[in-house]
Design an enzyme around this catalytic site. Structure first.
Site, PDB file in Angstrom:
ATOM      1  N   HIS A  78       6.404 -42.658 -11.812  1.00  0.00           N
ATOM      2  CA  HIS A  78       6.146 -41.392 -12.495  1.00  0.00           C
ATOM      3  C   HIS A  78       7.409 -40.548 -12.612  1.00  0.00           C
ATOM      4  O   HIS A  78       7.654 -39.908 -13.629  1.00  0.00           O
ATOM      5  CB  HIS A  78       5.069 -40.615 -11.746  1.00  0.00           C
ATOM      6  CG  HIS A  78       4.783 -39.303 -12.387  1.00  0.00           C
ATOM      7  ND1 HIS A  78       4.168 -39.213 -13.611  1.00  0.00           N
ATOM      8  CD2 HIS A  78       5.074 -38.044 -12.009  1.00  0.00           C
ATOM      9  CE1 HIS A  78       4.075 -37.943 -13.946  1.00  0.00           C
ATOM     10  NE2 HIS A  78       4.610 -37.218 -12.992  1.00  0.00           N
ATOM     11  N   ASP A 102       3.467 -36.987 -23.561  1.00  0.00           N
ATOM     12  CA  ASP A 102       4.260 -35.810 -23.182  1.00  0.00           C
ATOM     13  C   ASP A 102       5.724 -36.110 -23.453  1.00  0.00           C
ATOM     14  O   ASP A 102       6.084 -37.242 -23.774  1.00  0.00           O
ATOM     15  CB  ASP A 102       3.994 -35.371 -21.730  1.00  0.00           C
ATOM     16  CG  ASP A 102       4.466 -36.376 -20.717  1.00  0.00           C
ATOM     17  OD1 ASP A 102       5.658 -36.712 -20.721  1.00  0.00           O
ATOM     18  OD2 ASP A 102       3.630 -36.845 -19.919  1.00  0.00           O
ATOM     19  N   LYS A 139       2.882 -31.499 -23.627  1.00  0.00           N
ATOM     20  CA  LYS A 139       1.714 -31.011 -22.887  1.00  0.00           C
ATOM     21  C   LYS A 139       2.151 -30.173 -21.674  1.00  0.00           C
ATOM     22  O   LYS A 139       3.257 -30.329 -21.164  1.00  0.00           O
ATOM     23  CB  LYS A 139       0.834 -32.187 -22.456  1.00  0.00           C
ATOM     24  CG  LYS A 139       1.345 -32.912 -21.244  1.00  0.00           C
ATOM     25  CD  LYS A 139       0.258 -33.519 -20.407  1.00  0.00           C
ATOM     26  CE  LYS A 139       0.842 -33.847 -19.039  1.00  0.00           C
ATOM     27  NZ  LYS A 139       0.373 -35.036 -18.414  1.00  0.00           N
ATOM     28  N   GLY A 177      -7.379 -36.769 -18.972  1.00  0.00           N
ATOM     29  CA  GLY A 177      -7.237 -35.563 -19.804  1.00  0.00           C
ATOM     30  C   GLY A 177      -6.044 -35.645 -20.755  1.00  0.00           C
ATOM     31  O   GLY A 177      -6.160 -35.274 -21.934  1.00  0.00           O
ATOM     32  N   THR A 178      -4.922 -36.142 -20.283  1.00  0.00           N
ATOM     33  CA  THR A 178      -3.702 -36.208 -21.113  1.00  0.00           C
ATOM     34  C   THR A 178      -3.935 -37.126 -22.309  1.00  0.00           C
ATOM     35  O   THR A 178      -3.665 -36.756 -23.461  1.00  0.00           O
ATOM     36  CB  THR A 178      -2.531 -36.753 -20.256  1.00  0.00           C
ATOM     37  OG1 THR A 178      -2.371 -35.910 -19.126  1.00  0.00           O
ATOM     38  CG2 THR A 178      -1.248 -36.828 -21.057  1.00  0.00           C
TER      39      THR A 178
HETATM   40  C1  R5P Z   1       2.060 -36.993 -16.467  1.00  0.00           C
HETATM   41  O1  R5P Z   1       3.134 -36.465 -16.616  1.00  0.00           O
HETATM   42  C2  R5P Z   1       1.824 -38.458 -16.503  1.00  0.00           C
HETATM   43  O2  R5P Z   1       2.757 -39.126 -17.285  1.00  0.00           O
HETATM   44  C3  R5P Z   1       0.423 -38.743 -16.977  1.00  0.00           C
HETATM   45  O3  R5P Z   1       0.321 -38.342 -18.310  1.00  0.00           O
HETATM   46  C4  R5P Z   1      -0.580 -38.014 -16.139  1.00  0.00           C
HETATM   47  O4  R5P Z   1      -0.381 -38.266 -14.787  1.00  0.00           O
HETATM   48  C5  R5P Z   1      -1.973 -38.414 -16.559  1.00  0.00           C
HETATM   49  O5  R5P Z   1      -2.889 -37.660 -15.813  1.00  0.00           O
HETATM   50  P1  R5P Z   1      -4.333 -37.349 -16.378  1.00  0.00           P
HETATM   51  O6  R5P Z   1      -4.945 -38.666 -16.777  1.00  0.00           O
HETATM   52  O7  R5P Z   1      -5.051 -36.675 -15.246  1.00  0.00           O
HETATM   53  O8  R5P Z   1      -4.171 -36.450 -17.549  1.00  0.00           O
END
Ligand code: R5P
Length: 293
Positions: free
Chosen positions: A127, A166, A191, A225-226
């Site tokens: 990450h 993002d 985002k 969510g993302t």
């Molecule tokens: C965030 O910066 C990561 O790259 C992912 O987009 C994030 O961890 C996804 O999390 P969620 O599925 O809860 O939106």
């Protein structure tokens, strides 16, 4: 080199063993009735270079402790070098003290693995690349973005727009790798996540997606969510079909339901986190890397 599988996902180590044509070291794992872990090497590893395969998906703390037991045991019994392959490196999102008083979990994990005897570490689509700076041993990040896009191409997805949900540097790099492997173009969204409530807001942006397939490429799906926000924007702008490919499908809190509601055709992940969507193995990724060295 010999390969030693941890208990988090033995099939991954078996796949690597096939790719590298190296047999697995014989071991025994079990849990005592009270839940305590038992690990035993059933053959000598003295003087050996070992590739220890142990991803660290939930339950993360259990898998971390299993890895530490294996490292310590191999170190004490005379292994020459201990190369860890942990495609999902847990705690990589807690890379610093965002709020006062927080534990810097990724740093604590690095220190623990090193103290236990790790001499090298490989992970996939971490990450935050900065986490690797906490390691004093060589620590490398690989990517699954090209394997993921190839999966979709093989299923008939055509000339997709690859989308990073993002605009972080690592997300853009993954989208670029995937787009290059598919011979297509990529774009990104921006985002924001509220650190207290977890709410995700994705800004609208015009994308070249009308009438085309789109593949959202991300490192992690946690709540979904993302990816759901990105999918809604893509659908609103006329995308034909929207797919999501992630390296680590954590799938917390009804993520799959949330993604289905956003109109996503298919969600696919890798075997860094075994589960309902992990259809792509990361075995060739680490095998290629080790063969090239
Ligand atoms: C965030 O910066 C990561 O790259 C992912 O987009 C994030 O961890 C996804 O999390 P969620 O599925 O809860 O939106």
């Amino acid at each position: 080199m010999r390969i030693l599988s941890g208990p988090s996902f033995v099939k991954l180590a078996e796949n690597i063993s096939v790719e590298l044509k190296i047999p697995l070291v014989k071991v025994q794992f079990k849990r005592f009735p009270d839940g305590e872990f038992y690990f035993r090497l059933l053959e000598s590893i003295e003087g050996e270079v070992l590739l220890i395969v142990q991803s660290l998906p939930p339950p993360q703390d259990q898998h971390i402790l299993e890895l530490i037991y294996m490292l310590e045991t191999c170190r004490e019994l005379g292994a020459r070098r201990l190369i860890v392959y942990a495609p999902y490196l847990a705690y990589s999102r807690q890379d610093r003290r965002y709020l006062s008083g927080e534990a810097v979990s990724s740093k604590i994990l690095a220190q623990s693995l090193e103290r236990a005897g790790a001499s090298e570490l490989y992970t996939v689509d971490i990450h935050n690349l900065g986490v690797l700076d906490y390691y004093h041993i060589p620590a490398y990040n690989l990517t699954a973005a090209d394997e993921i896009i190839r999966y979709f191409l093989a299923k008939g997805v055509e000339r997709p727009l690859v989308v990073a949900p993002d605009d972080e540097e690592a997300a853009l790099k993954r989208a670029e790798v995937a787009a290059k492997a598919a011979g297509t173009d990529y774009d990104w969204l921006e985002k924001q996540r509220d650190r207290y409530t977890g709410e995700i807001v994705t800004a609208e942006k015009t994308l070249n997606v009308s009438g085309r397939d789109a593949v959202i490429i991300d490192d992690i799906i946690s709540t979904g969510g993302t990816a759901a926000n990105a999918a809604r924007i893509l659908k609103k702008q006329g995308a034909r079909r929207v797919y999501v490919g992630v390296t680590h499908a954590l799938l917390a809190e009804n993520a799959l339901g949330r993604l289905r509601e956003a109109g996503i055709e298919e969600v696919v992940g890798t075997d860094s986190i075994p589960g309902p969507v992990s259809k792509i193995t990361t075995a060739p990724i680490i095998a290629r890397k080790l063969k090239s060295m």
